[in-house]
Design an enzyme around this catalytic site. Sequence first.
Site, mmCIF file in Angstrom:
data_model
loop_
_atom_site.group_PDB
_atom_site.id
_atom_site.type_symbol
_atom_site.label_atom_id
_atom_site.label_comp_id
_atom_site.label_asym_id
_atom_site.label_seq_id
_atom_site.Cartn_x
_atom_site.Cartn_y
_atom_site.Cartn_z
ATOM 1 C CG HIS A 66 -2.237 -0.812 15.212
ATOM 2 N ND1 HIS A 66 -3.775 -0.780 15.612
ATOM 3 C CD2 HIS A 66 -2.191 -0.607 13.664
ATOM 4 C CE1 HIS A 66 -4.205 -0.679 14.168
ATOM 5 N NE2 HIS A 66 -3.451 -0.650 13.340
ATOM 6 N NE ARG A 94 -1.826 -1.761 3.626
ATOM 7 C CZ ARG A 94 -2.611 -1.978 4.805
ATOM 8 N NH1 ARG A 94 -3.785 -1.724 5.084
ATOM 9 N NH2 ARG A 94 -1.705 -2.470 5.721
ATOM 10 C CG ASP A 102 -2.220 -4.579 12.922
ATOM 11 O OD1 ASP A 102 -1.131 -4.680 12.536
ATOM 12 O OD2 ASP A 102 -2.986 -4.584 11.979
ATOM 13 C CE LYS A 119 0.746 -2.176 9.472
ATOM 14 N NZ LYS A 119 -0.650 -2.459 10.426
ATOM 15 C CE1 TYR A 157 -5.593 2.466 10.286
ATOM 16 C CE2 TYR A 157 -4.549 2.194 8.267
ATOM 17 C CZ TYR A 157 -5.685 2.100 9.049
ATOM 18 O OH TYR A 157 -7.045 2.112 8.262
ATOM 19 C CD GLU A 209 -3.809 3.163 15.619
ATOM 20 O OE1 GLU A 209 -3.063 3.034 16.255
ATOM 21 O OE2 GLU A 209 -3.560 3.480 14.212
#
Length: 368
Positions: A96, A15, A270, A75, A94, A118
Amino acid sequence: MRVGVPKEIKNHEYRVGLTPPSVTELTAAGHEVIVQTGAGLGIDFEDSDYIEAGARIVADAQTVFAESDMIVKVKEPQPQEVAMLEPRHLLFTYLHLAADKPQAEGLIKSGATCIAYETVTANDRSLPLLKPMSEVAGRMSIQVGAHYLEKEQGGRGVLLGGVPGVAPARVAILGGGVSGVNAAQMAVGMRADVTIYDISNARLAELDMFFSSQIKTAYASKAAIASAVKNAHLVIGAVLVPGAAAPKLVTREMLKTMKRGSVLVDIAIDQGGCFETSHATTHDNPVFEVDGVIHYCVANMPGAVARTSTFALNNATLPFVLKLANLGAEGAMKADHHLANGLNVSAGKIRHQAVADALDLPFEAWAA
């Protein structure tokens, strides 16, 4: 603002933070976009596509970080990327963090302002930037679960939907949120025997109305989960506590009651995973076996369908990227408390209570 897009470097992550159409929106608004060469190749976008959209192509990630004010990724930053962050940077991706203390400590040390997709919220208390990837992961979970139930993959040799005269596979979905619902939709479409477990009676009623007689619902008591795990061929872990580590719903003892060749798919990996025996895997080596049960715990599941995932993610993130670029981090968060809820780290402090609690680190609220 100068907006940077580095090439993703996590294992099999194809991505990209911004598509060329998203770049066009930013450059039309007067911002400069700096893209690392090859950043979009994983979804079939050439450097020329980005140049046509108004971006400037640079040779490496170091240049992207050095010449950008805001870094837009998919990510969480890998250690070599964290090392390139400075206090002047705004990181939007993101994170996490609840399951990744080393990353959190690295971001604290960097002094950068780090907003996590998130934990950005919406008026209905949903998580709009997590939703598209939860949809993808939920749908994928049934695909991969069906695959690993095949005998040559080490599975039980069960066809998810069965055939006339042979019962379908039993699928237990733990969690009735976005990923759980999307998993159920796929499983129902493949004619599996589906039960969704949740701790909200109101949510169970909604699911019962939504799916009608296509699924069963059950309250997620410990006894009910133990029974579900014992009898299911495929268990989907789809539990989310925003910003916090996922609860461990399935213990090692429960696992021992499962039939050999059964499959667990942990969408919550995650955030640390919701099975006691889970640990993160990669697309290179996606599964492992414990007590004869196959575990699929890939931490970036949507990366396998990178083109679909990138467009779905950009549809959700672009309005926030534009707001951050137009107003700056502080101005954008003051103007939008939902975006401010996405703030996880800034000025060397943890700014999200659930993240601080999960990591046992000090919390200091951001002063708007």
